[in-house]
Design a protein around this motif. Structure first.
Motif, PDB file in Angstrom:
ATOM      1  N   ALA A  74       0.814  -1.208   0.000  1.00  0.00           N
ATOM      2  CA  ALA A  74       0.000   0.000   0.000  1.00  0.00           C
ATOM      3  C   ALA A  74       0.851   1.262   0.000  1.00  0.00           C
ATOM      4  N   GLU A  75       2.100   1.184   0.437  1.00  0.00           N
ATOM      5  CA  GLU A  75       2.954   2.353   0.482  1.00  0.00           C
ATOM      6  C   GLU A  75       3.660   2.639  -0.837  1.00  0.00           C
ATOM      7  N   ALA A  76       3.466   1.838  -1.857  1.00  0.00           N
ATOM      8  CA  ALA A  76       4.123   2.043  -3.138  1.00  0.00           C
ATOM      9  C   ALA A  76       3.658   3.344  -3.797  1.00  0.00           C
ATOM     10  N   ALA A  77       2.397   3.681  -3.634  1.00  0.00           N
ATOM     11  CA  ALA A  77       1.879   4.908  -4.242  1.00  0.00           C
ATOM     12  C   ALA A  77       2.530   6.162  -3.659  1.00  0.00           C
ATOM     13  N   PRO A  78       2.688   6.300  -2.334  1.00  0.00           N
ATOM     14  CA  PRO A  78       3.358   7.488  -1.815  1.00  0.00           C
ATOM     15  C   PRO A  78       4.812   7.574  -2.273  1.00  0.00           C
ATOM     16  N   ALA A  79       5.484   6.423  -2.426  1.00  0.00           N
ATOM     17  CA  ALA A  79       6.874   6.440  -2.871  1.00  0.00           C
ATOM     18  C   ALA A  79       6.961   7.031  -4.273  1.00  0.00           C
ATOM     19  N   ALA A  80       6.009   6.687  -5.137  1.00  0.00           N
ATOM     20  CA  ALA A  80       6.019   7.210  -6.495  1.00  0.00           C
ATOM     21  C   ALA A  80       5.785   8.724  -6.486  1.00  0.00           C
ATOM     22  N   ALA A  81       5.025   9.197  -5.483  1.00  0.00           N
ATOM     23  CA  ALA A  81       4.767  10.623  -5.399  1.00  0.00           C
ATOM     24  C   ALA A  81       6.036  11.385  -5.007  1.00  0.00           C
ATOM     25  N   ARG A  82       6.954  10.721  -4.293  1.00  0.00           N
ATOM     26  CA  ARG A  82       8.190  11.372  -3.869  1.00  0.00           C
ATOM     27  C   ARG A  82       9.261  11.350  -4.956  1.00  0.00           C
ATOM     28  N   GLY A  83       9.067  10.589  -5.998  1.00  0.00           N
ATOM     29  CA  GLY A  83      10.068  10.495  -7.051  1.00  0.00           C
ATOM     30  C   GLY A  83       9.475   9.899  -8.309  1.00  0.00           C
ATOM     31  N   ASP A  84      10.346   9.578  -9.268  1.00  0.00           N
ATOM     32  CA  ASP A  84       9.911   8.988 -10.531  1.00  0.00           C
ATOM     33  C   ASP A  84      10.224   7.501 -10.535  1.00  0.00           C
ATOM     34  N   ALA A  85       9.221   6.700 -10.873  1.00  0.00           N
ATOM     35  CA  ALA A  85       9.411   5.258 -10.954  1.00  0.00           C
ATOM     36  C   ALA A  85      10.035   4.911 -12.303  1.00  0.00           C
ATOM     37  N   VAL A  86      11.082   4.108 -12.276  1.00  0.00           N
ATOM     38  CA  VAL A  86      11.681   3.580 -13.495  1.00  0.00           C
ATOM     39  C   VAL A  86      10.987   2.256 -13.756  1.00  0.00           C
ATOM     40  N   LYS A  87      10.393   2.125 -14.941  1.00  0.00           N
ATOM     41  CA  LYS A  87       9.592   0.943 -15.260  1.00  0.00           C
ATOM     42  C   LYS A  87      10.365  -0.014 -16.159  1.00  0.00           C
ATOM     43  N   SER A  88       9.990  -1.280 -16.083  1.00  0.00           N
ATOM     44  CA  SER A  88      10.642  -2.305 -16.906  1.00  0.00           C
ATOM     45  C   SER A  88      10.250  -2.121 -18.374  1.00  0.00           C
ATOM     46  N   PRO A  89      11.235  -2.092 -19.267  1.00  0.00           N
ATOM     47  CA  PRO A  89      10.925  -1.937 -20.690  1.00  0.00           C
ATOM     48  C   PRO A  89      10.536  -3.256 -21.358  1.00  0.00           C
ATOM     49  N   MET A  90      10.560  -4.369 -20.587  1.00  0.00           N
ATOM     50  CA  MET A  90      10.279  -5.679 -21.186  1.00  0.00           C
ATOM     51  C   MET A  90       9.918  -6.688 -20.110  1.00  0.00           C
ATOM     52  N   VAL A  91       9.447  -7.827 -20.539  1.00  0.00           N
ATOM     53  CA  VAL A  91       9.188  -8.956 -19.648  1.00  0.00           C
ATOM     54  C   VAL A  91      10.501  -9.700 -19.470  1.00  0.00           C
ATOM     55  N   GLY A  92      10.809 -10.101 -18.258  1.00  0.00           N
ATOM     56  CA  GLY A  92      12.040 -10.846 -18.028  1.00  0.00           C
ATOM     57  C   GLY A  92      12.272 -11.100 -16.554  1.00  0.00           C
ATOM     58  N   THR A  93      13.525 -11.350 -16.217  1.00  0.00           N
ATOM     59  CA  THR A  93      13.937 -11.588 -14.836  1.00  0.00           C
ATOM     60  C   THR A  93      14.891 -10.471 -14.438  1.00  0.00           C
ATOM     61  N   ILE A  94      14.656  -9.911 -13.268  1.00  0.00           N
ATOM     62  CA  ILE A  94      15.460  -8.770 -12.816  1.00  0.00           C
ATOM     63  C   ILE A  94      16.663  -9.259 -12.012  1.00  0.00           C
ATOM     64  N   TYR A  95      17.790  -8.612 -12.234  1.00  0.00           N
ATOM     65  CA  TYR A  95      18.994  -8.883 -11.446  1.00  0.00           C
ATOM     66  C   TYR A  95      19.522  -7.546 -10.938  1.00  0.00           C
ATOM     67  N   LEU A  96      19.780  -7.486  -9.638  1.00  0.00           N
ATOM     68  CA  LEU A  96      20.219  -6.243  -9.016  1.00  0.00           C
ATOM     69  C   LEU A  96      21.727  -6.069  -9.023  1.00  0.00           C
ATOM     70  N   GLN A  97      22.478  -7.122  -9.398  1.00  0.00           N
ATOM     71  CA  GLN A  97      23.936  -7.033  -9.458  1.00  0.00           C
ATOM     72  C   GLN A  97      24.418  -7.712 -10.741  1.00  0.00           C
ATOM     73  N   PRO A  98      25.623  -7.360 -11.199  1.00  0.00           N
ATOM     74  CA  PRO A  98      26.120  -7.916 -12.466  1.00  0.00           C
ATOM     75  C   PRO A  98      26.458  -9.405 -12.373  1.00  0.00           C
ATOM     76  N   GLN A  99      26.875  -9.888 -11.234  1.00  0.00           N
ATOM     77  CA  GLN A  99      27.214 -11.298 -11.003  1.00  0.00           C
ATOM     78  C   GLN A  99      26.643 -11.693  -9.644  1.00  0.00           C
ATOM     79  N   PRO A 100      26.364 -12.978  -9.422  1.00  0.00           N
ATOM     80  CA  PRO A 100      25.788 -13.382  -8.139  1.00  0.00           C
ATOM     81  C   PRO A 100      26.615 -12.967  -6.916  1.00  0.00           C
ATOM     82  N   GLU A 101      27.923 -12.951  -7.012  1.00  0.00           N
ATOM     83  CA  GLU A 101      28.765 -12.613  -5.866  1.00  0.00           C
ATOM     84  C   GLU A 101      29.134 -11.127  -5.803  1.00  0.00           C
TER      85      GLU A 101
END
Length: 159
Positions: A74-101
């Motif tokens: 439910a708090e996702a909407a206020p977060a978007a109001a504080r900044g700009d959401a970057v949206k996924s340009p495609m369907v896929g799997t997200i990775y937050l780092q370049p390599q697992p380690e």
């Protein structure tokens, strides 16, 4: 050439069917049909594909980011109001780092430059970097490492 077996509506010759089946095997056809003197014969074989086994590739997953674990949906909407959401340009799997380690590309509180890689979306075995559309501060990361994402799904909030 030897005479071919004859078949009519009154007399049926099983040798003709066997001969047609042999033709299917020899030529690689899946079916054959003949019509002669009022008798129509169709011979077909059922093609079945060999069973295919898919094995899921192991995905190294990191613990969910603290911002994601602590913030209810439910708090996702206020977060978007504080900044700009970057949206996924495609369907896929997200990775937050370049390599697992490796360390994550960004974390909550980091200052990012326009064009800086925020995360990667893997789609069809291709790694697609997601650049920051503007300079700013990472306010919230809305996805977890290894999570499937949809087109247009908010990934990160930049303020």
């Amino acid at each position: 050439m030897a005479s071919s077996p004859k078949a009519t509506a009154d007399t049926f010759d099983a040798r003709l069917v066997r001969k047609l089946a042999d033709i299917l095997t020899d030529t690689g056809l899946s079916e054959i049909e003949i019509e002669h003197e009022g008798l129509k014969i169709r011979v077909a074989k059922t093609l079945t594909a060999a069973p295919v086994t898919y094995a899921a590739q192991p995905v190294a997953t990191a613990p969910a980011p603290a911002a994601l674990a602590a913030a209810p949906a439910a708090e996702a909407a206020p977060a978007a109001a504080r900044g700009d959401a970057v949206k996924s340009p495609m369907v896929g799997t997200i990775y937050l780092q370049p390599q697992p380690e490796s360390p994550a590309f960004v974390k909550v509180g980091d200052t990012v430059a326009a064009g800086q890689t925020l995360m990667i979306v893997e789609a069809m075995k291709t790694m697609n970097p997601i650049p920051s559309p503007k300079a700013g501060k990472v306010i919230e990361i809305l996805v977890a490492d290894g999570q499937p994402v949809e087109f247009g799904e908010p990934l990160i909030v930049i303020g």
